[in-house]
Design a protein around this motif. Structure first.
Motif, PDB file in Angstrom:
ATOM      1  N   ALA A  61    -102.602  28.128 -11.632  1.00 45.02           N
ATOM      2  CA  ALA A  61    -101.313  28.769 -11.244  1.00 45.02           C
ATOM      3  C   ALA A  61    -101.156  29.065  -9.763  1.00 45.02           C
ATOM      4  N   VAL A  62    -102.011  29.940  -9.182  1.00 45.23           N
ATOM      5  CA  VAL A  62    -102.235  30.315  -7.914  1.00 45.23           C
ATOM      6  C   VAL A  62    -102.587  29.216  -7.200  1.00 45.23           C
ATOM      7  N   ALA A  63    -103.439  28.443  -7.317  1.00 43.48           N
ATOM      8  CA  ALA A  63    -103.956  27.186  -6.671  1.00 43.48           C
ATOM      9  C   ALA A  63    -102.677  26.341  -6.400  1.00 43.48           C
ATOM     10  N   SER A  64    -101.773  26.098  -7.470  1.00 45.21           N
ATOM     11  CA  SER A  64    -100.528  25.507  -7.217  1.00 45.21           C
ATOM     12  C   SER A  64     -99.449  25.712  -5.920  1.00 45.21           C
ATOM     13  N   LEU A  65     -99.761  27.304  -5.836  1.00 44.40           N
ATOM     14  CA  LEU A  65     -98.947  27.637  -4.639  1.00 44.40           C
ATOM     15  C   LEU A  65     -99.731  27.360  -3.070  1.00 44.40           C
ATOM     16  N   LEU A  66    -100.727  26.900  -3.238  1.00 43.77           N
ATOM     17  CA  LEU A  66    -101.801  26.765  -2.270  1.00 43.77           C
ATOM     18  C   LEU A  66    -101.781  25.247  -1.461  1.00 43.77           C
ATOM     19  N   ILE A  67    -101.305  24.385  -2.454  1.00 44.85           N
ATOM     20  CA  ILE A  67    -101.433  22.934  -1.946  1.00 44.85           C
ATOM     21  C   ILE A  67    -100.518  22.394  -1.080  1.00 44.85           C
ATOM     22  N   LYS A  68     -99.385  22.902  -1.055  1.00 40.41           N
ATOM     23  CA  LYS A  68     -98.466  22.483   0.115  1.00 40.41           C
ATOM     24  C   LYS A  68     -98.702  23.217   1.452  1.00 40.41           C
ATOM     25  N   LYS A 109     -91.424  21.315  -8.076  1.00 35.60           N
ATOM     26  CA  LYS A 109     -92.051  20.968  -6.968  1.00 35.60           C
ATOM     27  C   LYS A 109     -92.664  22.143  -6.424  1.00 35.60           C
ATOM     28  N   ASP A 110     -93.846  22.225  -5.972  1.00 40.23           N
ATOM     29  CA  ASP A 110     -94.912  23.195  -5.369  1.00 40.23           C
ATOM     30  C   ASP A 110     -95.159  24.323  -6.434  1.00 40.23           C
ATOM     31  N   SER A 111     -95.352  24.025  -7.584  1.00 42.57           N
ATOM     32  CA  SER A 111     -95.839  24.805  -8.610  1.00 42.57           C
ATOM     33  C   SER A 111     -96.623  24.265  -9.849  1.00 42.57           C
ATOM     34  N   LEU A 112     -96.275  24.830 -10.884  1.00 43.11           N
ATOM     35  CA  LEU A 112     -97.453  24.371 -11.919  1.00 43.11           C
ATOM     36  C   LEU A 112     -96.438  23.819 -13.077  1.00 43.11           C
ATOM     37  N   VAL A 113     -97.083  22.660 -13.730  1.00 42.67           N
ATOM     38  CA  VAL A 113     -96.651  21.996 -14.692  1.00 42.67           C
ATOM     39  C   VAL A 113     -97.474  22.113 -15.993  1.00 42.67           C
ATOM     40  N   LEU A 114     -97.099  22.412 -17.175  1.00 41.16           N
ATOM     41  CA  LEU A 114     -97.861  22.288 -18.453  1.00 41.16           C
ATOM     42  C   LEU A 114     -97.230  21.168 -19.266  1.00 41.16           C
ATOM     43  N   LEU A 115     -98.166  20.399 -19.682  1.00 40.60           N
ATOM     44  CA  LEU A 115     -97.813  19.379 -20.654  1.00 40.60           C
ATOM     45  C   LEU A 115     -98.888  19.430 -22.081  1.00 40.60           C
ATOM     46  N   ASP A 116     -98.353  20.060 -22.982  1.00 41.61           N
ATOM     47  CA  ASP A 116     -99.217  20.776 -24.043  1.00 41.61           C
ATOM     48  C   ASP A 116     -99.677  19.809 -25.022  1.00 41.61           C
ATOM     49  N   GLU A 117    -100.794  19.565 -25.560  1.00 41.55           N
ATOM     50  CA  GLU A 117    -101.343  18.697 -26.583  1.00 41.55           C
ATOM     51  C   GLU A 117    -101.041  17.293 -26.552  1.00 41.55           C
ATOM     52  N   ARG A 143     -95.482  18.630  -5.241  1.00 42.85           N
ATOM     53  CA  ARG A 143     -96.889  19.217  -4.837  1.00 42.85           C
ATOM     54  C   ARG A 143     -97.199  20.214  -5.774  1.00 42.85           C
ATOM     55  N   GLY A 144     -98.334  20.367  -6.317  1.00 42.75           N
ATOM     56  CA  GLY A 144     -98.844  21.227  -7.267  1.00 42.75           C
ATOM     57  C   GLY A 144     -99.836  21.048  -8.298  1.00 42.75           C
ATOM     58  N   VAL A 145    -100.021  21.853  -9.435  1.00 45.56           N
ATOM     59  CA  VAL A 145    -101.112  21.342 -10.219  1.00 45.56           C
ATOM     60  C   VAL A 145    -100.711  21.184 -11.618  1.00 45.56           C
ATOM     61  N   LEU A 146    -101.060  20.265 -12.245  1.00 51.39           N
ATOM     62  CA  LEU A 146    -100.831  19.630 -13.750  1.00 51.39           C
ATOM     63  C   LEU A 146    -101.897  20.225 -14.695  1.00 51.39           C
ATOM     64  N   PHE A 147    -101.401  20.936 -15.659  1.00 47.35           N
ATOM     65  CA  PHE A 147    -102.275  21.350 -16.747  1.00 47.35           C
ATOM     66  C   PHE A 147    -101.957  20.491 -18.020  1.00 47.35           C
ATOM     67  N   LEU A 148    -103.109  19.992 -18.596  1.00 46.64           N
ATOM     68  CA  LEU A 148    -102.870  18.846 -19.799  1.00 46.64           C
ATOM     69  C   LEU A 148    -103.947  19.679 -20.872  1.00 46.64           C
ATOM     70  N   THR A 149    -103.595  19.648 -22.158  1.00 42.91           N
ATOM     71  CA  THR A 149    -104.477  20.131 -23.175  1.00 42.91           C
ATOM     72  C   THR A 149    -104.725  19.198 -24.220  1.00 42.91           C
ATOM     73  N   SER A 150    -105.945  19.199 -24.736  1.00 45.70           N
ATOM     74  CA  SER A 150    -106.379  17.986 -25.738  1.00 45.70           C
ATOM     75  C   SER A 150    -107.307  18.433 -26.486  1.00 45.70           C
TER      76      SER A 150
END
Length: 232
Positions: A12-19, A77-85, A130-137
């Motif tokens: 989550a913190v890294a997502s703020l650093l990308i831009k 934009k410029d943050s975190l996205v979680l798409l679960d399972e 710009r950001g980080v995508l979380f996927l769970t599986s």
């Protein structure tokens, strides 16, 4: 070493650093949480979402259309996205949908595409994510690769794969962490963004340093993402 539950918060913190670090090579990347049910995949991912608000209200499943995914990328934009399972989309459809989501995400595509006419008129700014995508599986990333073509392999280097098998979960401790992050998320987010803004040159130097150090281990491009996690 030790618990890997904290990877969600670091992501989550890294997502703020990308831009802010984009001009020195930072790019969108994916954290792929894999492992059996109950191992802590979603728990770790929700730690990260807690930085932005109530994680239960901010998370989505993979059972969404490509158009819906594009809307999510535009609004987050410029943050975190979680798409679960991932399995929620239906097993036979997974490879095709994964490729679509990965492509849109790594290229920062938003809901509304640019056209030459709109671009020439300068009616709006391009919707780039710009950001980080979380996927769970519960199924490993490698198994998905074997069920599709080389396109998904090309995106392998944009992933940080974290295996949550055999993780012991302290539910009482986790509830305390959730509550602490969520109740203070506004102040935490402001403190983090203020730090980034006031130390941008230092963070760029550290990012470049970490990336060079990690390049020795032949991550094939993944050193860029691990370097961001180190900065986080």
């Amino acid at each position: 070493k030790g618990s890997i539950l904290g990877i969600g918060y670091l992501g989550a913190v890294a997502s703020l650093l990308i831009k802010p670090l984009e001009d020195v090579g930072a790019r969108n990347f994916i954290v792929f949480f894999e492992g059996e049910a109950g191992g802590g995949k979603t728990t770790s991912a929700k730690f990260g979402l807690s930085l932005f608000g109530n994680p239960s209200e901010l998370m989505f499943t993979m059972n969404i259309t490509r158009a819906a995914a594009e809307i999510i990328l535009t609004t987050r934009k410029d943050s975190l996205v979680l798409l679960d399972e991932i399995m929620t989309m239906g097993y036979s459809y997974i490879p095709k949908h994964l490729k679509e989501v990965f492509y849109d995400f790594v290229n920062g595509i938003g809901r509304t595409k640019e056209t030459p006419q709109i671009n020439n008129l300068n009616l709006r700014q391009p919707n780039t994510y710009r950001g980080v995508l979380f996927l769970t599986s519960e199924i490993s990333f490698e198994k998905y690769i074997r069920k599709t073509d080389e396109t998904l392999m090309e995106i392998y280097r944009r992933n940080v794969i974290v295996n949550f098998s055999n993780q012991k979960i302290d539910k009482e401790g986790i509830d305390i962490i959730y509550k602490s992050i969520y109740e203070n998320h506004g102040n935490l987010l402001k403190d983090i963004t203020d730090y980034i803004r006031n130390n941008i040159d230092f963070l760029k130097e550290r990012y470049i340093h970490h990336r060079k150090q990690l390049a020795r281990y032949k991550f094939n491009g993944q050193e860029n993402h691990f370097a961001l996690l180190y900065c986080a």
